[in-house]
Design an enzyme around this catalytic site. Structure first.
Site, PDB file in Angstrom:
ATOM      1  N   THR A 112       0.845  -1.203   0.000  1.00  0.00           N
ATOM      2  CA  THR A 112       0.000   0.000   0.000  1.00  0.00           C
ATOM      3  C   THR A 112       0.871   1.240   0.000  1.00  0.00           C
ATOM      4  O   THR A 112       2.046   1.185   0.366  1.00  0.00           O
ATOM      5  CB  THR A 112      -0.840   0.103   1.289  1.00  0.00           C
ATOM      6  OG1 THR A 112       0.057   0.076   2.409  1.00  0.00           O
ATOM      7  CG2 THR A 112      -1.855  -1.002   1.397  1.00  0.00           C
ATOM      8  N   ASP A 113       0.289   2.369  -0.364  1.00  0.00           N
ATOM      9  CA  ASP A 113       0.922   3.633  -0.018  1.00  0.00           C
ATOM     10  C   ASP A 113       0.723   3.786   1.486  1.00  0.00           C
ATOM     11  O   ASP A 113      -0.092   3.084   2.095  1.00  0.00           O
ATOM     12  CB  ASP A 113       0.294   4.794  -0.800  1.00  0.00           C
ATOM     13  CG  ASP A 113       1.187   6.033  -0.762  1.00  0.00           C
ATOM     14  OD1 ASP A 113       2.129   6.057   0.072  1.00  0.00           O
ATOM     15  OD2 ASP A 113       0.957   6.977  -1.532  1.00  0.00           O
ATOM     16  N   TRP A 114       1.446   4.710   2.101  1.00  0.00           N
ATOM     17  CA  TRP A 114       1.523   4.758   3.566  1.00  0.00           C
ATOM     18  C   TRP A 114       0.165   5.017   4.215  1.00  0.00           C
ATOM     19  O   TRP A 114      -0.454   6.046   4.007  1.00  0.00           O
ATOM     20  CB  TRP A 114       2.588   5.769   3.974  1.00  0.00           C
ATOM     21  CG  TRP A 114       3.906   5.063   4.212  1.00  0.00           C
ATOM     22  CD1 TRP A 114       4.693   5.181   5.319  1.00  0.00           C
ATOM     23  CD2 TRP A 114       4.561   4.100   3.382  1.00  0.00           C
ATOM     24  NE1 TRP A 114       5.786   4.334   5.224  1.00  0.00           N
ATOM     25  CE2 TRP A 114       5.728   3.661   4.051  1.00  0.00           C
ATOM     26  CE3 TRP A 114       4.277   3.516   2.151  1.00  0.00           C
ATOM     27  CZ2 TRP A 114       6.599   2.704   3.526  1.00  0.00           C
ATOM     28  CZ3 TRP A 114       5.141   2.560   1.624  1.00  0.00           C
ATOM     29  CH2 TRP A 114       6.282   2.176   2.317  1.00  0.00           C
ATOM     30  N   GLY A 122      -2.495   3.599   3.413  1.00  0.00           N
ATOM     31  CA  GLY A 122      -3.512   3.602   2.367  1.00  0.00           C
ATOM     32  C   GLY A 122      -4.492   2.450   2.497  1.00  0.00           C
ATOM     33  O   GLY A 122      -4.286   1.504   3.260  1.00  0.00           O
TER      34      GLY A 122
END
Ligand code: BGC
Length: 804
Positions: A316-318, A320
């Site tokens: 994931t993005d942080w 996310g």
């Protein structure tokens, strides 16, 4: 008066409250997400996970953990062997990073500034891997609590400059240097490159991305991945996919057609996957057609893996995504940086059967494969001493190659004997790169002033003195913000103006004027039209007045654009004698600019996007958050589980309609026959090139092209050959032309010629059919156009395809 005091008191009070609330919010948020390592270890009840074993390598690369080793067996067998030995808890533990604090920590063993980890399983000899941003260089903290040395990294040029080189060999070299630097600092995966499309000029992170065109994006990105990964360090190509605005980036729902998705937004990622098979892909925060990308099986499994053959892991993005179990089930294998809430949710989902062990195993296999490929498995003794001098040279060389000469009426190159008057704040306060996670902690940034001095130019003392006075009287605004505040308030010191008398004196005491226009932006915020895309009134007046003062004395003016994204140029470009688009060239930026101004290097950069006449000319302008501003921090901190009712949803925030479909960048400007300020692919040189003898043949479903490039001028230089295709008799709605390939020559001496050979698989000319959900290659006539800019394609050939 009373009113003013009341108003002031109210504002101060409100500000105070906001700060307290934000501080409280952040505190709360950090508490619930960033666990200390000890808490983390306790919470997940894997007792072997002690402080030492998480960071089993100390800062000097001395290993404390005996890595699992069975390299007699093939990778997949080793993965199965480990998987068979793992408990369910250990497997689930691998599905999330060990929290931001474990990587960021300033303690003895972690790598300060790294933003995430792949969690270790010490019992089985599985080490933790460290993840760090990208994409303009490695982003770690330069200082460590108890060490008196520094850990600076090389600031390479921003992504947009890198793609302006149109030189994939050079991009590979940059990647190699970045990878080596990561390796020597103990970092295992670089969070980059960024492969989102420049849908609109105001996206605050465009500087991290490559282009408005997916082919240029894909080939540049693949070269970068191949370069970095040649060093045994992984990449996480981001942000997959359609993350084209920062406003409400965490929740924005992109409403888009399948065709635009396939031909524009997915295409660059597809090329990267097929040409470089990266270790990892980072899913983006946003939703696509109602579903978080991180929870989309369609995107992460069906397209990415089943269709394209991606073998790595998706992270994931942080912070996310939303539902941990749905993410894992969809094919988002790793949750970063990993939170306690996610741990609890995964355990619960595995207990109640929502998340099957089969799904868990699939993701764990992918994570283990990456860990087993890493240099940590070899106990690589990183030195903490990358060759920063060598990398600075690569940074300088690549920045020079990606700068684009937009205008030159014979003024450039300039002689070193000239007295140069530097004007504008940015000439002295040069910008090396953008802000946010795309920033790098470099040891220095060479300004234009320093670059000129290094090259032996004489600088006008009056213009310098005026700058110093300006800086002194605006002291506070010249303090560079740090950390979070740098993200929220990009550094933008007040512009400088000159009186008529001052200008006259400057002109009288110098030979040439250089005005630098600066812009900066970054993660978390989009740019705006006023005073950003458009020049501010002060800047416009400056150009106006400086040009007329210098021209009245028969002296020249050069404008240097030290920017990270597109600005308006049509209204003022006639005024100066030369314009150099220097982008943000990393730590050696000033030296690189001077390499071009002095003629040491002949410019060969080409625009990776269109510079429009008006912002409104972009088709996407009808559906883009034009008011700028930051992402909604409160909403990010306190996400609401309840979906907003449809009627309450705000256009361009809660959702964004990609109504322009495939008509992004030049595809739109060409179709609508709009005049542009500078076209996609455009860029001047100090020499003239001719292209001739275009040959074209069709063999085994591949187009084979030959074209001769000759240097007709008097200095050596490089040229970019660009190949576009058109389908005039098309039965569907298609762009007028699309970039199909490109090649950059080596440096050619005056009168030297080279025959460039290019091959294009026919399948590349296909369009995405929404009726059949397939790529379709239309039959009939195609035109191949070759030139050195999208609006300058002077060689054409045609060919026919008989069957669809
Ligand atoms: C950014 C990513 C970055 C990550 C870790 C996120 O906010 O969107 O690009 O890699 O943080 O710093």
């Amino acid at each position: 008066m009373n009113k003013i005091i009341k108003y002031l008191l109210f504002s101060v009070g409100a500000l105070f409250l906001l700060l307290v609330l934000t501080g409280f919010g952040i505190g709360l948020y950090l508490n619930s997400t960033f666990l200390s390592f000890e808490e983390e270890a306790e919470n997940i009840e894997i007792k072997e996970l002690t402080l030492d074993s998480l960071n089993y390598l100390d800062r000097n690369g001395n290993g404390k953990l005996d890595p699992y080793e069975d390299d007699r067996n093939p990778l997949l067998d080793r993965v199965e062997d480990l998987l068979n030995q793992m408990t369910l808890e250990e497997k689930i533990h691998l599905l999330k990073g060990s929290g931001m604090s474990s990587a960021l920590r300033m303690g003895k063993t972690a790598i300060p500034g790294a933003v995430g980890t792949l969690a270790p399983t010490p019992r089985l000899g599985i080490p933790s891997l460290y993840l760090s941003d990208g994409p303009a260089g490695l982003r770690i903290s330069p200082n460590r609590e108890d060490e008196d040395r520094t850990f600076y990294c090389t600031a390479f040029p921003i992504g947009t400059l890198i793609s302006s080189t149109w030189n994939t060999e050079l991009v590979y070299q940059i990647g190699t240097a970045m990878g080596k630097e990561a390796l020597e600092y103990g970092i295992d995966v670089i969070l980059g490159p960024g492969a989102n499309i420049h849908r609109h000029p105001l996206c605050g992170r465009n500087f991290e991305y490559y282009s408005e065109d997916p082919l240029l994006t894909g080939l540049t990105g693949a070269a970068m991945v191949n370069g970095i990964e040649s060093q045994g360090v992984g990449t996480s190509v981001k942000h997959f996919v359609a993350n084209n605005q920062e406003t409400e980036r965490n929740f924005n729902d992109v409403i888009i057609s399948d065709r635009a998705m396939r031909e524009i937004y997915l295409k660059g990622f597809e090329i990267i996957v097929k040409e470089s098979q990266p270790w990892a892909i980072m899913s983006s925060y946003n939703k696509v057609n109602g579903r978080y990308v991180a929870e989309s099986k369609d995107l992460l499994t069906d397209i990415l893996r089943d269709e394209w053959g991606f073998k790595g892991l998706v992270m994931t993005d942080w912070f996310g995504g939303d539902q941990p179990a749905s993410m894992i089930s969809a094919g988002n294998d790793l949750l970063e940086p990993g939170t306690k809430i996610q741990w609890d949710a995964l355990i619960e989902a595995s207990e109640n059967g929502l998340l099957t062990e089969e799904k868990i195993n699939t993701s764990v296999r992918r994570i283990l494969s990456i860990i087993l490929q890493s240099k940590k498995m070899e106990n690589y003794a990183f030195t903490n001493n990358p060759n920063l001098e060598k990398h600075a040279k690569i940074s300088r060389k690549s920045a020079t190659e990606g700068m684009v000469l937009l205008k030159n009426n014979g003024t450039l190159p300039i002689q070193k004997s000239l007295n140069v008057a530097l004007l504008g704040v940015t000439s002295f306060e040069f910008i090396g790169g953008g802000t946010g996670s795309g920033d790098v902690n470099e040891a220095y940034t060479v300004s234009l002033e320093e670059g000129l001095m290094n090259a032996g130019f004489e600088l006008n003392t009056l213009s310098k003195r005026l700058f110093e006075i300006h800086k002194e009287s605006n002291k506070k605004q010249f303090i560079k913000p740090d950390g979070l505040s740098a993200v929220l308030n990009p550094y933008f010191p007040p512009r400088i103006t000159y009186t008529k008398e001052e200008l006259q004196e400057i002109v009288a005491s110098s030979d040439i004027g250089i005005i630098t226009i600066g812009r900066n932006s970054g993660e978390g915020g989009d740019r705006v039209k006023k005073d950003d895309f458009l020049l501010s009134d002060k800047e416009k007046n400056n150009i106006e007045q400086v040009c007329s003062a210098f021209h009245a004395a028969d002296k020249k003016v050069i404008v240097v654009l030290n920017i990270g994204g597109v600005i308006e140029t049509a209204s003022w470009k006639e005024k100066p004698d030369a314009i150099l688009l220097a982008w943000q060239g990393g730590q050696e930026g000033g030296n690189s600019v001077v390499d071009i101004l002095s003629g040491k290097v002949n410019p060969s950069g080409k625009l990776p996007m269109t510079f429009p006449v008006n912002l409104e000319d972009h088709a996407s302008n009808a559906n883009f958050p034009l008011e700028g501003g930051m992402m909604d921090l409160t909403k990010f901190l306190f996400p609401s589980k309840d979906e907003k009712p449809e009627n309450d949803k705000i256009k361009n925030k809660d959702f964004t309609n990609y109504d322009e479909g495939i008509y992004v960048g030049y595809r739109h400007f060409d179709k609508s026959e709009l005049e542009v300020s500078f076209s996609f692919g455009y860029g001047l040189s100090y020499t003239e090139f001719s292209l001739s003898d275009l040959t074209l043949s069709l063999e085994n479903h591949r187009l084979k092209l030959g074209v001769t490039v000759t240097n007709e001028g008097s200095v050596s230089g490089k040229e970019v050959v660009q190949v576009y295709s058109s389908k005039p008799d098309t039965s569907i709605d298609r762009p007028v032309q699309e970039l199909r390939s490109f090649a950059k020559t080596q440096s050619l001496n005056p009168d030297e010629s080279v025959k460039i050979k290019i091959e294009i698989p026919l399948s590349q000319l296909s369009y995405w059919s929404e009726e059949t959900s397939k790529w379709v290659l239309e039959k009939g006539m195609y035109i191949i156009k070759v030139g050195n800019s999208s609006r300058d394609t002077f060689l054409t050939e045609q060919f026919e395809i008989n069957e669809e």
